[in-house]
Scaffold this motif. Structure first.
Motif, mmCIF file in Angstrom:
data_model
loop_
_atom_site.group_PDB
_atom_site.id
_atom_site.type_symbol
_atom_site.label_atom_id
_atom_site.label_comp_id
_atom_site.label_asym_id
_atom_site.label_seq_id
_atom_site.Cartn_x
_atom_site.Cartn_y
_atom_site.Cartn_z
ATOM 1 N N TYR A 123 0.860 -1.050 0.096
ATOM 2 C CA TYR A 123 0.095 0.066 -0.192
ATOM 3 C C TYR A 123 0.929 1.134 -0.129
ATOM 4 O O TYR A 123 1.991 1.194 0.239
ATOM 5 C CB TYR A 123 -0.933 -0.051 1.086
ATOM 6 N N HIS A 124 0.248 2.415 -0.309
ATOM 7 C CA HIS A 124 0.869 3.628 -0.268
ATOM 8 C C HIS A 124 0.078 4.533 0.101
ATOM 9 O O HIS A 124 -0.915 5.131 -0.401
ATOM 10 C CB HIS A 124 1.192 3.943 -1.995
ATOM 11 N N ILE A 125 0.531 5.224 1.403
ATOM 12 C CA ILE A 125 -0.364 6.193 2.022
ATOM 13 C C ILE A 125 -0.410 7.468 1.454
ATOM 14 O O ILE A 125 -1.403 8.137 1.201
ATOM 15 C CB ILE A 125 0.547 6.226 3.425
ATOM 16 N N GLY A 126 0.538 8.051 0.619
ATOM 17 C CA GLY A 126 0.499 9.169 -0.049
ATOM 18 C C GLY A 126 -0.471 9.121 -1.046
ATOM 19 O O GLY A 126 -1.289 9.923 -1.395
ATOM 20 N N LEU A 184 -3.964 9.203 0.220
ATOM 21 C CA LEU A 184 -4.183 10.723 0.755
ATOM 22 C C LEU A 184 -4.766 11.556 -0.398
ATOM 23 O O LEU A 184 -5.573 12.415 -0.393
ATOM 24 C CB LEU A 184 -3.039 11.473 1.490
ATOM 25 N N GLU A 185 -3.937 11.293 -1.693
ATOM 26 C CA GLU A 185 -4.285 11.898 -2.853
ATOM 27 C C GLU A 185 -5.562 11.676 -3.411
ATOM 28 O O GLU A 185 -6.426 12.439 -4.099
ATOM 29 C CB GLU A 185 -3.244 11.639 -3.967
ATOM 30 N N ILE A 186 -6.243 10.468 -3.080
ATOM 31 C CA ILE A 186 -7.521 10.022 -3.692
ATOM 32 C C ILE A 186 -8.407 10.542 -2.781
ATOM 33 O O ILE A 186 -9.484 11.251 -3.277
ATOM 34 C CB ILE A 186 -7.621 8.516 -3.497
ATOM 35 N N LEU A 230 -8.097 13.569 -1.326
ATOM 36 C CA LEU A 230 -8.150 15.068 -1.716
ATOM 37 C C LEU A 230 -8.847 14.951 -2.999
ATOM 38 O O LEU A 230 -9.734 16.018 -3.078
ATOM 39 C CB LEU A 230 -6.673 15.323 -1.884
ATOM 40 N N ALA A 231 -8.696 14.226 -3.984
ATOM 41 C CA ALA A 231 -9.370 14.147 -5.271
ATOM 42 C C ALA A 231 -10.987 13.903 -4.911
ATOM 43 O O ALA A 231 -11.841 14.494 -5.817
ATOM 44 C CB ALA A 231 -8.859 13.219 -6.367
ATOM 45 N N GLN A 232 -11.432 13.439 -4.065
ATOM 46 C CA GLN A 232 -12.657 13.079 -3.505
ATOM 47 C C GLN A 232 -13.373 14.240 -2.788
ATOM 48 O O GLN A 232 -14.491 14.266 -2.366
ATOM 49 C CB GLN A 232 -12.862 11.825 -2.747
ATOM 50 N N GLY A 233 -12.691 15.209 -2.347
ATOM 51 C CA GLY A 233 -13.132 16.587 -1.820
ATOM 52 C C GLY A 233 -12.920 16.205 -0.251
ATOM 53 O O GLY A 233 -13.480 17.103 0.349
ATOM 54 N N VAL A 234 -12.138 15.520 0.204
ATOM 55 C CA VAL A 234 -11.926 15.173 1.654
ATOM 56 C C VAL A 234 -10.805 16.495 2.028
ATOM 57 O O VAL A 234 -9.698 16.280 1.267
ATOM 58 C CB VAL A 234 -11.319 14.106 2.100
ATOM 59 N N GLU A 235 -11.006 17.429 3.096
ATOM 60 C CA GLU A 235 -10.144 18.142 3.522
ATOM 61 C C GLU A 235 -9.045 17.514 4.426
ATOM 62 O O GLU A 235 -9.252 16.700 5.151
ATOM 63 C CB GLU A 235 -10.552 19.409 4.049
ATOM 64 N N ILE A 236 -7.505 17.926 4.106
ATOM 65 C CA ILE A 236 -6.591 17.155 5.023
ATOM 66 C C ILE A 236 -5.729 18.311 5.348
ATOM 67 O O ILE A 236 -5.147 19.144 4.795
ATOM 68 C CB ILE A 236 -5.786 16.028 4.069
ATOM 69 N N ALA A 237 -5.682 18.164 6.706
ATOM 70 C CA ALA A 237 -4.614 19.104 7.323
ATOM 71 C C ALA A 237 -3.564 18.514 8.332
ATOM 72 O O ALA A 237 -3.922 17.348 8.828
ATOM 73 C CB ALA A 237 -5.280 20.175 8.156
ATOM 74 N N VAL A 238 -2.456 18.901 8.186
ATOM 75 C CA VAL A 238 -1.425 18.359 9.363
ATOM 76 C C VAL A 238 -1.323 19.422 10.308
ATOM 77 O O VAL A 238 -1.399 20.495 10.083
ATOM 78 C CB VAL A 238 0.100 18.132 8.695
ATOM 79 N N ARG A 244 7.106 20.776 1.157
ATOM 80 C CA ARG A 244 7.364 19.130 1.186
ATOM 81 C C ARG A 244 6.015 18.321 1.359
ATOM 82 O O ARG A 244 6.106 17.155 1.352
ATOM 83 C CB ARG A 244 8.020 19.018 2.385
ATOM 84 N N LEU A 245 4.828 18.956 1.480
ATOM 85 C CA LEU A 245 3.721 18.226 1.525
ATOM 86 C C LEU A 245 2.993 18.050 0.237
ATOM 87 O O LEU A 245 3.218 18.770 -0.785
ATOM 88 C CB LEU A 245 2.701 18.883 2.585
ATOM 89 N N ILE A 246 2.135 16.741 0.267
ATOM 90 C CA ILE A 246 1.446 16.620 -1.035
ATOM 91 C C ILE A 246 0.594 17.691 -1.186
ATOM 92 O O ILE A 246 -0.010 18.422 -0.282
ATOM 93 C CB ILE A 246 0.293 15.102 -0.586
ATOM 94 N N GLU A 247 0.401 18.091 -2.658
ATOM 95 C CA GLU A 247 -0.441 19.259 -3.205
ATOM 96 C C GLU A 247 -1.756 19.288 -2.526
ATOM 97 O O GLU A 247 -2.524 17.894 -2.680
ATOM 98 C CB GLU A 247 -0.296 19.265 -4.607
#
Length: 119
Positions: free
Chosen positions: A61-64, A67-69, A71-79, A93-96
């Protein structure tokens, strides 16, 4: 619309906790009978999950990518800003699409969510 806040703390590859949390988030987006608004807040070691350019040839599996999927589905992601700074993570340095959030942001999201899940 149901709103769900998922707060993750675990390292992306140290255990499968974050992986399984993301699987649940993806399944929720794909199979919900009614619209769901999801937000993901990464804290502690989970912040490194948002690093761009992950190389995971030995893992199934690939966590990055997960997360990209989301984001594409409209989920807001923050660190978490404090957690990211402690680990040397900067916005470049973060995923767009992943943003830097604060404890105040997390507090507001928690109060606004119908459901809060800590992983």
């Amino acid at each position: 619309m149901t709103s769900i806040l998922l707060v993750a703390h675990d390292s992306p590859y140290g255990s499968e906790r974050l992986y399984n949390a993301l699987r649940i988030a993806l399944a929720t987006q794909e199979h919900a009978e009614q619209p769901v608004q999801q937000k993901l807040f990464l804290m502690s070691d989970a912040t490194v999950a948002a690093l761009s350019g992950q190389q995971t040839p030995d893992l199934s599996y690939h966590i990055g990518q997960m997360l990209e999927i989301l984001l594409a589905q409209g989920v807001e992601i923050a660190v978490c800003r404090t957690c990211a700074e402690a680990r040397g993570l900067t916005p470049d340095r973060l995923i767009e699409g992943v943003t830097i959030g604060t404890l105040v942001d997390l507090t507001r999201q928690t109060l606004a969510a119908d459901k809060v899940i800590h992983i």
